[in-house]
Structures are given as C-alpha cells and as structure tokens.
Design an enzyme around this catalytic site. Structure first.
Site, PDB file in Angstrom:
ATOM      1  N   LYS A 189      41.033  45.878  36.562  1.00 35.20           N
ATOM      2  CA  LYS A 189      39.988  46.702  35.926  1.00 35.20           C
ATOM      3  C   LYS A 189      39.187  45.857  34.945  1.00 35.20           C
ATOM      4  O   LYS A 189      39.673  44.824  34.450  1.00 35.20           O
ATOM      5  CB  LYS A 189      40.586  47.906  35.196  1.00 35.20           C
ATOM      6  CG  LYS A 189      41.552  47.594  34.046  1.00 35.20           C
ATOM      7  CD  LYS A 189      40.902  47.420  32.688  1.00 35.20           C
ATOM      8  CE  LYS A 189      41.899  46.940  31.634  1.00 35.20           C
ATOM      9  NZ  LYS A 189      41.388  46.508  30.374  1.00 35.20           N
TER      10      LYS A 189
ATOM     11  N   ASP B 172      47.572  51.831  30.492  1.00 38.83           N
ATOM     12  CA  ASP B 172      46.547  51.628  31.524  1.00 38.83           C
ATOM     13  C   ASP B 172      47.022  52.026  32.920  1.00 38.83           C
ATOM     14  O   ASP B 172      46.223  52.044  33.860  1.00 38.83           O
ATOM     15  CB  ASP B 172      46.147  50.141  31.595  1.00 38.83           C
ATOM     16  CG  ASP B 172      45.255  49.728  30.436  1.00 38.83           C
ATOM     17  OD1 ASP B 172      44.698  50.617  29.764  1.00 38.83           O
ATOM     18  OD2 ASP B 172      45.112  48.510  30.221  1.00 38.83           O
TER      19      ASP B 172
HETATM   20  P1  ATP Z   1      46.143  44.692  29.776  1.00 41.14           P
HETATM   21  O1  ATP Z   1      44.712  44.469  30.130  1.00 41.14           O
HETATM   22  O2  ATP Z   1      46.741  45.963  30.369  1.00 41.14           O
HETATM   23  O3  ATP Z   1      46.496  44.479  28.347  1.00 41.14           O
HETATM   24  P2  ATP Z   1      46.638  42.070  30.698  1.00 41.14           P
HETATM   25  O4  ATP Z   1      45.788  41.901  31.917  1.00 41.14           O
HETATM   26  O5  ATP Z   1      46.089  41.529  29.438  1.00 41.14           O
HETATM   27  O6  ATP Z   1      46.991  43.584  30.548  1.00 41.14           O
HETATM   28  P3  ATP Z   1      48.985  41.382  32.200  1.00 41.14           P
HETATM   29  O7  ATP Z   1      48.457  40.450  33.242  1.00 41.14           O
HETATM   30  O8  ATP Z   1      49.323  42.755  32.617  1.00 41.14           O
HETATM   31  O9  ATP Z   1      48.025  41.401  30.931  1.00 41.14           O
HETATM   32  O10 ATP Z   1      50.249  40.636  31.590  1.00 41.14           O
HETATM   33  C1  ATP Z   1      50.742  40.893  30.309  1.00 41.14           C
HETATM   34  C2  ATP Z   1      52.192  40.429  30.226  1.00 41.14           C
HETATM   35  O11 ATP Z   1      52.998  41.265  31.044  1.00 41.14           O
HETATM   36  C3  ATP Z   1      52.392  39.005  30.723  1.00 41.14           C
HETATM   37  O12 ATP Z   1      52.747  38.211  29.630  1.00 41.14           O
HETATM   38  C4  ATP Z   1      53.532  39.081  31.740  1.00 41.14           C
HETATM   39  O13 ATP Z   1      54.595  38.232  31.427  1.00 41.14           O
HETATM   40  C5  ATP Z   1      54.003  40.524  31.714  1.00 41.14           C
HETATM   41  N1  ATP Z   1      54.135  41.096  33.073  1.00 41.14           N
HETATM   42  C6  ATP Z   1      55.106  41.905  33.484  1.00 41.14           C
HETATM   43  N2  ATP Z   1      54.947  42.269  34.766  1.00 41.14           N
HETATM   44  C7  ATP Z   1      53.843  41.674  35.198  1.00 41.14           C
HETATM   45  C8  ATP Z   1      53.158  41.677  36.453  1.00 41.14           C
HETATM   46  N3  ATP Z   1      53.604  42.359  37.514  1.00 41.14           N
HETATM   47  N4  ATP Z   1      52.012  40.981  36.535  1.00 41.14           N
HETATM   48  C9  ATP Z   1      51.540  40.311  35.441  1.00 41.14           C
HETATM   49  N5  ATP Z   1      52.161  40.262  34.259  1.00 41.14           N
HETATM   50  C10 ATP Z   1      53.305  40.941  34.124  1.00 41.14           C
END
Ligand code: ATP
Length: 288
Positions: free
Chosen positions: A7, A133
C-alpha cells in the site's frame, strides 16, 4: 497462490494519542501492483512452517504470516498445520505494509485451506489483532482509515496513474517515528476534504494537491537522505511526491507512462531499489 499487495499513503495525519497507547490516525491508503506471493500447503503434523525468498525477514513466530496462522489455528481449534512460502517482492520496513499484507494474505489463504468459511469482515476482525494495517490490505483498493488505522471507509479509486517508488537502503522503525512525533509541532496537515472530493471527481491534480504525510518531518530529521530523495524525485519530474507510512519509501504518482519511465530511469542512477507499478484500484468484497 495468494497475492499480498503493498500500500501507499496518499495522506497520513495523526490526530492524537489514545489511552491504549496507539495514535489516532486519519489516512487515505491505496494498494499498488507490487505484491508478495504466498503459497500455502497443508502440513499434516499440525505445525506452522514459514519460508521466504528474502533473507532479511524472520520465518519463526515473529513473522506476521506465522502469527496469522497461529491466531486462526487457536481461535478455530484447527488440527491441521500449514507450510507457507513467501515470495518477497515488497521491500521490508519500507512504509509499504509488506508484513501486514503477508498476514492478510495468509488469513485469506488459510480460510480456504482449512475450510473455515469466514467472510471478509470476520477475517478483518482477526487481522486487526495482528496489526492496524492488516484489515486495509485484506480488502485492498482505496479507503479512508481512522481509529488506529483499522476503521475503514471505502473510497473511489484514484484516477489511473503510474507509481514510481524508491526505497533508500535503510529500514525505518514505525514505532520510533511515531514515538518522536510531537503533536503540538505539526505545522501542515493533509487536506482530507479536498482529497475525498478529488477522488470522487477522479481529479488527478486535486489528488496530487491534497497529498500529505505528517510523519515526513520526523523521518527527514532522523534520515536526511530520505528528504534528499524526495527533493530529487520532484526535480526529476514527479507530480505528487510523498513519503509512504513512516518511510523511508518515497513515491510519486505520474499520469503518463513516458514521463513515469523518465523518472524511474533517472532515479535508478541513485537508488538500487526503484519500482514502477500501477495502482490496483479494486477492493475485494464478498466471500473471502
Ligand atoms: P508498515 O507500513 O505497516 O509500518 P513496513 O512496510 O514499514 O510496515 P514491514 O515490511 O511490514 O514494514 O516490516 C516491519 C518489520 O516486521 C520488519 O522488521 C520485519 O522483521 C517484521 N516482519 C515480520 N513478518 C514480516 C513479513 N512477512 N514481511 C516483512 N516483514 C516482516
């Protein structure tokens, strides 16, 4: 196979801090055509096993897809287990809800694999316990999200557009950015009234003019290179340029393919992770 779309935030405003420790947010989010792919297979021994094409994410109980499986298994007393393979295409810790989307895709896939017969609303309720989210990425499309991000009002999709995204080589901790946000120092907030009008009228210029993210100043202070990337994207011809979520991904909406391609190519000289995709537009409804 289940797709798990990323997203972007067209807007992100933080209205206050709640008693439960979460922030009260108001944001318009839309899903894009940059997706992880989850393959699910039954595990007869009842275990939950996660593997991934990316070395950077945990595959044990810290993985959000693993947590989704565990939650469903406990909640509905499922005897069977699952093997989940995540083909990871969404950059990690990037502000693109990659982990949440994997959790949402796992919920959808397991609903089928384990014959649970849950509808989207029921899955969204389970999903909200995994992350704010998760309900949004479960449905996809475009929504206004309020509360801690889990209260959704469906919106018309933005006019057709290309999205060029660039992620600097740093991971940002969402909780650190929210923790450093000073609510009394927010100077400029996104104009939601105008955004909703622009979406209803499919007015591209109106959408671009009302984009905004109050977390930008926090992330820009912590990581000045993210600010530089935004400035660069504007110079290269991006139309609406914004940070997604808590960052560090910066994206731009571009109406015409040739222009989007120019921005994409220019950015590739500076940044290893650059993507050019489309908005997905559609919201999923009905039986999950
Ligand atoms: P948001 O925008 O919801 O804050 P994000 O895109 O910033 O999320 P993610 O890629 O979801 O961040 O990753 C955040 C943390 O979650 C990472 O440090 C990772 O170790 C952990 N994590 C747990 N499961 C997953 C997964 N399936 N894919 C990616 N990261 C994951």
């Amino acid at each position: 196979m289940v797709t798990a779309p990323a997203k972007i935030n067209l807007t992100l405003d933080v209205l206050g801090k709640r008693e439960d420790g979460y922030h009260e947010v108001k944001m318009v989010m839309t899903t894009i055509d940059l997706s992880d792919r989850l393959t699910l297979m039954k595990a007869r021994d009842g275990g939950i096993y996660v593997a991934s094409s990316a070395g950077a994410i945990p595959t044990d109980e810290r993985n959000l897809a693993h947590q989704a499986a565990l939650l469903l298994k406990r909640e509905f007393q499922v005897k069977e287990g699952v093997r989940i393979y995540i083909e990871k295409n969404i950059p990690v810790a990037a502000g693109l809800a990659g982990g949440s989307s994997d959790a949402a895709a796992a919920l959808k896939g397991l609903n089928q694999l384990w014959n649970l017969g849950l509808n989207f609303e029921q899955l969204a309720q389970v999903g909200a316990r995994l992350g704010s989210d998760v309900p949004f990425v479960l449905y996809g499309g475009t929504s206004l999200a309020t509360g801690r991000g889990e209260v959704l009002t469906p919106l018309p999709s933005p006019p057709p557009s290309w999205v060029v995204l660039a992620k600097p080589p740093i991971g940002v901790s969402t909780s650190e950015v929210y923790g450093k946000l000073r609510l009394d120092q927010i100077k400029e907030r996104p104009d939601h009234e105008r955004m909703l009008r622009a979406l209803a009228e499919k007015d591209f210029s109106g959408v671009v003019a009302s984009m905004g993210n109050v977390l930008e100043t926090v992330t820009f202070t912590l990581y000045p290179e993210v600010k530089k990337l935004k400035e660069r994207m504007i110079r290269f011809g991006g139309e609406g340029v914004l940070m997604s979520g808590s960052g560090p991904t910066i994206y731009t909406l571009v109406r015409h393919e040739s222009r989007a391609f120019r921005v994409y190519n220019a950015l590739r000289g500076f940044c290893k992770e650059v993507y050019m995709v489309r908005l997905t537009g559609r919201r999923e409804i009905g039986v999950a």
